[in-house]
Design a protein around this motif. Structure first.
Motif, PDB file in Angstrom:
ATOM      1  N   ASN A  22       0.821  -1.219   0.000  1.00 27.34           N
ATOM      2  CA  ASN A  22       0.000   0.000   0.000  1.00 27.34           C
ATOM      3  C   ASN A  22       0.851   1.262   0.000  1.00 27.34           C
ATOM      4  OD1 ASN A  22      -2.705   0.934  -0.084  1.00 27.34           O
ATOM      5  ND2 ASN A  22      -2.515   1.630   2.044  1.00 27.34           N
ATOM      6  N   ARG A  23       2.112   1.134   0.387  1.00 24.92           N
ATOM      7  CA  ARG A  23       3.018   2.288   0.368  1.00 24.92           C
ATOM      8  C   ARG A  23       3.506   2.605  -1.040  1.00 24.92           C
ATOM      9  NH1 ARG A  23       7.735   1.101   4.360  1.00 24.92           N
ATOM     10  NH2 ARG A  23       7.576  -0.907   3.267  1.00 24.92           N
ATOM     11  N   SER A  24       3.123   1.760  -2.007  1.00 22.45           N
ATOM     12  CA  SER A  24       3.510   2.029  -3.395  1.00 22.45           C
ATOM     13  C   SER A  24       2.731   3.185  -3.984  1.00 22.45           C
ATOM     14  CB  SER A  24       3.269   0.775  -4.247  1.00 22.45           C
ATOM     15  OG  SER A  24       4.011  -0.325  -3.758  1.00 22.45           O
ATOM     16  N   LEU A  25       1.685   3.611  -3.312  1.00 22.35           N
ATOM     17  CA  LEU A  25       0.866   4.715  -3.807  1.00 22.35           C
ATOM     18  C   LEU A  25       1.131   5.951  -2.965  1.00 22.35           C
ATOM     19  CD1 LEU A  25      -1.389   5.733  -5.676  1.00 22.35           C
ATOM     20  CD2 LEU A  25      -3.039   4.914  -4.001  1.00 22.35           C
ATOM     21  N   ASN A  26       1.647   6.988  -3.594  1.00 23.09           N
ATOM     22  CA  ASN A  26       1.931   8.252  -2.920  1.00 23.09           C
ATOM     23  C   ASN A  26       1.119   9.355  -3.579  1.00 23.09           C
ATOM     24  OD1 ASN A  26       4.082   7.195  -1.187  1.00 23.09           O
ATOM     25  ND2 ASN A  26       5.222   6.965  -3.104  1.00 23.09           N
ATOM     26  N   THR A  27       0.699  10.309  -2.791  1.00 17.67           N
ATOM     27  CA  THR A  27      -0.114  11.412  -3.301  1.00 17.67           C
ATOM     28  C   THR A  27       0.493  12.739  -2.866  1.00 17.67           C
ATOM     29  OG1 THR A  27      -1.547  11.360  -1.343  1.00 17.67           O
ATOM     30  CG2 THR A  27      -2.216  10.044  -3.237  1.00 17.67           C
ATOM     31  N   ASP A  28       0.247  13.720  -3.672  1.00 18.87           N
ATOM     32  CA  ASP A  28       0.667  15.077  -3.333  1.00 18.87           C
ATOM     33  C   ASP A  28      -0.247  15.614  -2.245  1.00 18.87           C
ATOM     34  OD1 ASP A  28       1.379  17.766  -3.233  1.00 18.87           O
ATOM     35  OD2 ASP A  28       1.777  17.853  -5.385  1.00 18.87           O
ATOM     36  N   GLU A  29       0.338  16.196  -1.207  1.00 17.95           N
ATOM     37  CA  GLU A  29      -0.462  16.719  -0.094  1.00 17.95           C
ATOM     38  C   GLU A  29      -1.351  17.882  -0.516  1.00 17.95           C
ATOM     39  OE1 GLU A  29       2.203  17.747   2.983  1.00 17.95           O
ATOM     40  OE2 GLU A  29       2.789  15.664   3.433  1.00 17.95           O
ATOM     41  N   LYS A  30      -1.037  18.523  -1.628  1.00 13.40           N
ATOM     42  CA  LYS A  30      -1.805  19.685  -2.073  1.00 13.40           C
ATOM     43  C   LYS A  30      -3.016  19.300  -2.928  1.00 13.40           C
ATOM     44  CE  LYS A  30       2.270  22.699  -2.090  1.00 13.40           C
ATOM     45  NZ  LYS A  30       3.114  23.604  -2.908  1.00 13.40           N
ATOM     46  N   ILE A  31      -3.244  18.003  -3.137  1.00 13.51           N
ATOM     47  CA  ILE A  31      -4.384  17.586  -3.947  1.00 13.51           C
ATOM     48  C   ILE A  31      -5.682  17.983  -3.248  1.00 13.51           C
ATOM     49  CG2 ILE A  31      -5.669  15.605  -4.831  1.00 13.51           C
ATOM     50  CD1 ILE A  31      -3.093  14.208  -5.353  1.00 13.51           C
ATOM     51  N   SER A  32      -6.542  18.680  -3.942  1.00 13.16           N
ATOM     52  CA  SER A  32      -7.838  19.076  -3.390  1.00 13.16           C
ATOM     53  C   SER A  32      -8.822  19.248  -4.535  1.00 13.16           C
ATOM     54  CB  SER A  32      -7.727  20.380  -2.586  1.00 13.16           C
ATOM     55  OG  SER A  32      -7.304  21.447  -3.423  1.00 13.16           O
ATOM     56  N   LEU A  33     -10.071  19.073  -4.226  1.00 17.42           N
ATOM     57  CA  LEU A  33     -11.148  19.227  -5.191  1.00 17.42           C
ATOM     58  C   LEU A  33     -12.172  20.189  -4.628  1.00 17.42           C
ATOM     59  CD1 LEU A  33     -11.604  15.487  -6.192  1.00 17.42           C
ATOM     60  CD2 LEU A  33     -10.594  17.281  -7.604  1.00 17.42           C
ATOM     61  N   SER A  34     -12.776  20.979  -5.516  1.00 13.34           N
ATOM     62  CA  SER A  34     -13.732  21.987  -5.058  1.00 13.34           C
ATOM     63  C   SER A  34     -14.996  21.358  -4.491  1.00 13.34           C
ATOM     64  CB  SER A  34     -14.101  22.918  -6.227  1.00 13.34           C
ATOM     65  OG  SER A  34     -14.674  22.175  -7.289  1.00 13.34           O
TER      66      SER A  34
END
Length: 417
Positions: A175-187
């Motif tokens: 599960n650590r193979s998936l990383n995301t940008d902390e700034k990801i956001s949706l309106s």
């Protein structure tokens, strides 16, 4: 003649291919052909979630997709044990996993200012292949709880040609193979969770394939819909209740109020459905809006019932008054005519002993006029209080409509919150 100096760029490329022995092997075949399946590890860096569309039932994601495998044919001698990094030009000359996105509608590899592809080869033959991709993929959404819903979408990665006998896909670090940008956001959504899973997919014509899933859970922000949909609908329902406190004889006031609220509710419903897919089931917002519409519509029907019953009552009282003895001698004719002009016909009845409401009001009115004639003055306040006549249906509606709507809201928000 002078000898031209060789092109160092071309010489470097030729030297690299010679070092990796590109020409000595057939890279149309997978590594270890005829032996066990080649293991290809995958990890993903999600750069952004660009858009989520309820109408098209899809989402758009930009990500860095990295593949890890070992190809002994690319092993080379190195004194410092350092890897070599190449751009996309070498990728076309060696074997790379044939990954594709299942249920993808559109996808492309970025090419500004050059192809966003990277190939890194280690001395022992291990390979890292990375590319930057934007993909639009299908997401089957259940909108039965819209806009109080939570959606789970998946991006699925699979080999197109190689079954699990030839190629084994796996998440390199779980599960650590998936990383995301902390700034990801949706309106419109709150990203609750990202996680990975692995399954086998079966095709009747070709066999079993390893499939990797990038799952993410989204919860919709409801505050926008509270301001744009729920709050205006509630205000329209409350506005329709104002007619219950308006005199039932004020037809020009009550009828336009009811029609205005009905048309406003129709506009709100149309506006919400215009931005939604034409699904065959009822959404949560549909339930709220249509129940609110029914309350507004019933307030119009309530006044129609009041008006109709009042008309029937007037006719009965008029017929009864015509059959009763004349009481014109009780008061001065001028006073009586003035009294009738101030008091609506609905508040007057006949002068008899029958236990009808209209007759009782008429006898009370006559007694009041007699008392005023004796005392020598007219009490306008007494006449006005005697003339006020709120229909019983209006009295019940003042309590039943708000009570029923409050009960509906309590049940609705208890179920969908």
């Amino acid at each position: 003649m002078t000898k031209r100096s060789p092109d160092k760029t071309k010489a470097w490329g030729t030297k690299s291919e010679h070092l990796l022995r590109i020409q000595e092997h057939d890279f149309t075949m997978r590594p270890g052909f005829g032996g066990p399946a080649v293991s290809v590890g995958v990890d993903v860096q999600v750069e952004s979630l660009d858009a989520i569309s309820e109408v098209d039932m899809d989402f758009t994601m930009t990500l860095y997709l990295r593949h890890y495998w070992k190809d002994a044919r690319l092993a080379f001698k190195s004194n410092n044990n350092l890897s070599m990094t190449f751009d996309g030009r070498l990728v076309k000359k060696i074997w790379v996993p044939d990954m594709f996105f299942v249920h993808s509608k559109r996808s492309f590899t970025h090419d500004t200012t050059t192809d966003n592809v990277m190939l890194r080869v280690y001395p022992d033959g291990k390979v890292l292949y990375s590319l930057r991709v934007t993909v639009t993929s299908m997401c089957s959404m259940d909108l039965s709880r819209f806009p109080l819903d939570t959606q789970t979408c998946s991006l699925e990665i699979e080999s197109y040609a190689y079954t699990d006998d030839d190629l084994m896909l796996y998440w390199k670090k779980g599960n650590r193979s998936l990383n995301t940008d902390e700034k990801i956001s949706l309106s419109q959504f709150l990203i609750q969770e990202f996680h990975t899973t692995t399954k086998l997919a079966f095709y009747s014509s070709t066999g079993w394939y390893n499939r990797l899933y990038i799952n993410f859970t989204l919860r919709r922000h409801v505050f926008f819909f509270l301001l744009q949909t729920y709050f205006p609908a509630t205000l329209m329902v409350m506005l329709s209740w104002v007619s219950f406190w308006i005199d039932r004889r004020a037809v020009p006031a009550r009828v336009p109020l009811g029609i205005t609220t009905v048309l406003t509710m129709s506009t709100i419903i149309t506006g919400v459905n215009a931005s939604m897919p034409r699904v065959s089931y009822i959404k949560a917002v549909d339930i709220y809006l249509w129940v609110s519409f029914v309350f507004v519509f019933l307030s119009v029907i309530e006044y129609a019932a009041v008006n109709y019953l009042s008309t029937l009552q007037e006719r009965k009282e008029r017929a009864l008054r015509e059959r009763m003895p004349c009481t014109c001698g009780l008061v001065h004719p001028g006073t009586m005519s003035a009294s009738y002009s101030e008091v609506d016909a609905n508040t007057t009845g006949n002068y008899g002993s029958m236990p009808r409401n209209g007759v009782k009001r008429e006898r009370m009115l006559v007694q009041l006029m007699e008392n005023d004639q004796i005392t020598g003055h007219v009490s306008s306040g007494t006449y006005s209080s005697a003339a006020i006549d709120t229909h019983a249906i209006d009295k019940y509606a003042r309590v039943m409509f708000p009570g029923s709507y409050i009960l509906f809201n309590f049940i609705y928000w208890s179920i969908y919150s």
